[in-house]
Design an enzyme around this catalytic site. Structure first.
Site, PDB file in Angstrom:
ATOM      1  N   THR A 202      11.840  42.192  24.483  1.00  0.00           N
ATOM      2  CA  THR A 202      10.809  41.342  24.818  1.00  0.00           C
ATOM      3  C   THR A 202      10.082  40.809  23.841  1.00  0.00           C
ATOM      4  O   THR A 202       9.742  41.721  22.876  1.00  0.00           O
ATOM      5  CB  THR A 202       9.879  41.908  25.904  1.00  0.00           C
ATOM      6  OG1 THR A 202       8.728  40.921  26.123  1.00  0.00           O
ATOM      7  CG2 THR A 202       9.450  43.265  25.734  1.00  0.00           C
TER       8      THR A 202
ATOM      9  N   CYS B  50      10.171  33.561  24.321  1.00  0.00           N
ATOM     10  CA  CYS B  50      10.232  34.522  25.513  1.00  0.00           C
ATOM     11  C   CYS B  50      11.631  34.688  25.922  1.00  0.00           C
ATOM     12  O   CYS B  50      12.411  33.887  25.922  1.00  0.00           O
ATOM     13  CB  CYS B  50       9.659  33.938  26.655  1.00  0.00           C
ATOM     14  SG  CYS B  50       9.591  34.852  28.064  1.00  0.00           S
TER      15      CYS B  50
END
Length: 240
Positions: free
Chosen positions: A83, A197
């Site tokens: 992430t 992202c």
């Protein structure tokens, strides 16, 4: 082949992309039935999000550091935080283990630099766009000036990520909204866009963006495979 350690579950939607991309890459390079050696610690994303929302980043760092140590004990030869947002605590995680942490900011930055990009638009969670840890790293390491959308657009990107993509929901109207945000970024002088992202690749591809796009998930996955196979990492090949 070295073992890749993944800190995943943030969200598991993008972790599944990591798992698929890494294994597809290994099979392509080695052929036959080859697949990657992977160890994974998949966290409860609800717990992580609660720490993010309450600004308890020290506790988040401790949680991810513990996961990294577990991976090292399980035989991982490198660690990936699957992430972008949680790279806010990357330094703490890196110091918790003796094996290398493959930093998504570094791999994305050197890919941009190799392509000659200087002003990428960053599409990411509000934490990644606003906390500075991403833009500051790019500036310090690669002399790249990251551009972020305006406040209204940042809120929209954040909402699409958390309310939709992290839940496995991909909407055409949200994809179109992201495309318009990218167009506004280009109009403001951005020369590329970072899909910053790890879920955004579920919505956007090179067919629907107005700028050269750099998918951080793919870049990160490729870097992991390069490390696992002891290969030179060809960053210029990772642009979408």
């Amino acid at each position: 082949m070295r073992t890749i350690g993944l800190i995943g579950g943030m969200s598991w939607e993008s972790t599944a992309v990591y798992y698929r991309q890494i294994n597809e890459n290994v099979r392509t390079r080695l052929g036959g039935l080859a697949s990657a050696k992977i160890a994974m610690q998949s966290l409860d994303f609800a717990e992580v999000v609660a720490l993010q929302k309450s600004d308890r980043w020290d506790e988040a760092a401790a949680l991810l550091s513990d996961a990294a140590r577990r991976l090292e004990r399980a035989g991982a030869d490198c660690i990936l935080i699957c992430t972008n947002t949680m790279h806010l605590v990357a330094d703490a995680v890196a110091t918790a283990v003796s094996v290398p942490l493959i930093d998504i900011r570094h791999e994305t930055g050197r890919t941009l630099a190799a392509a000659g990009k200087k002003r990428p638009l960053l599409l990411a969670t509000r934490y990644t766009m606003e906390h500075g840890f991403y833009a500051d790293y790019m500036r310090a390491e690669f002399n790249i000036e990251v551009v972020v959308p305006n406040e209204i657009d940042r809120a929209k990107v954040h909402s699409v990520i958390f309310d939709e993509l992290c839940c496995g929901i991909v909407k055409d109207d949200s994809r179109q909204a992201l495309e318009k945000i990218i167009q506004r970024g280009m109009d403001a002088g951005a020369d590329s866009v970072i899909l910053g992202c790890t879920e955004i690749c579920l919505s956007l591809t090179d067919d629907n963006v107005a700028l050269p796009a750099f998918d951080s998930t793919t870049i990160h996955s490729n870097a992991a495979v390069a490390h696992a196979l002891g290969m030179d990492f060809k960053s210029e090949q990772n642009a979408v």
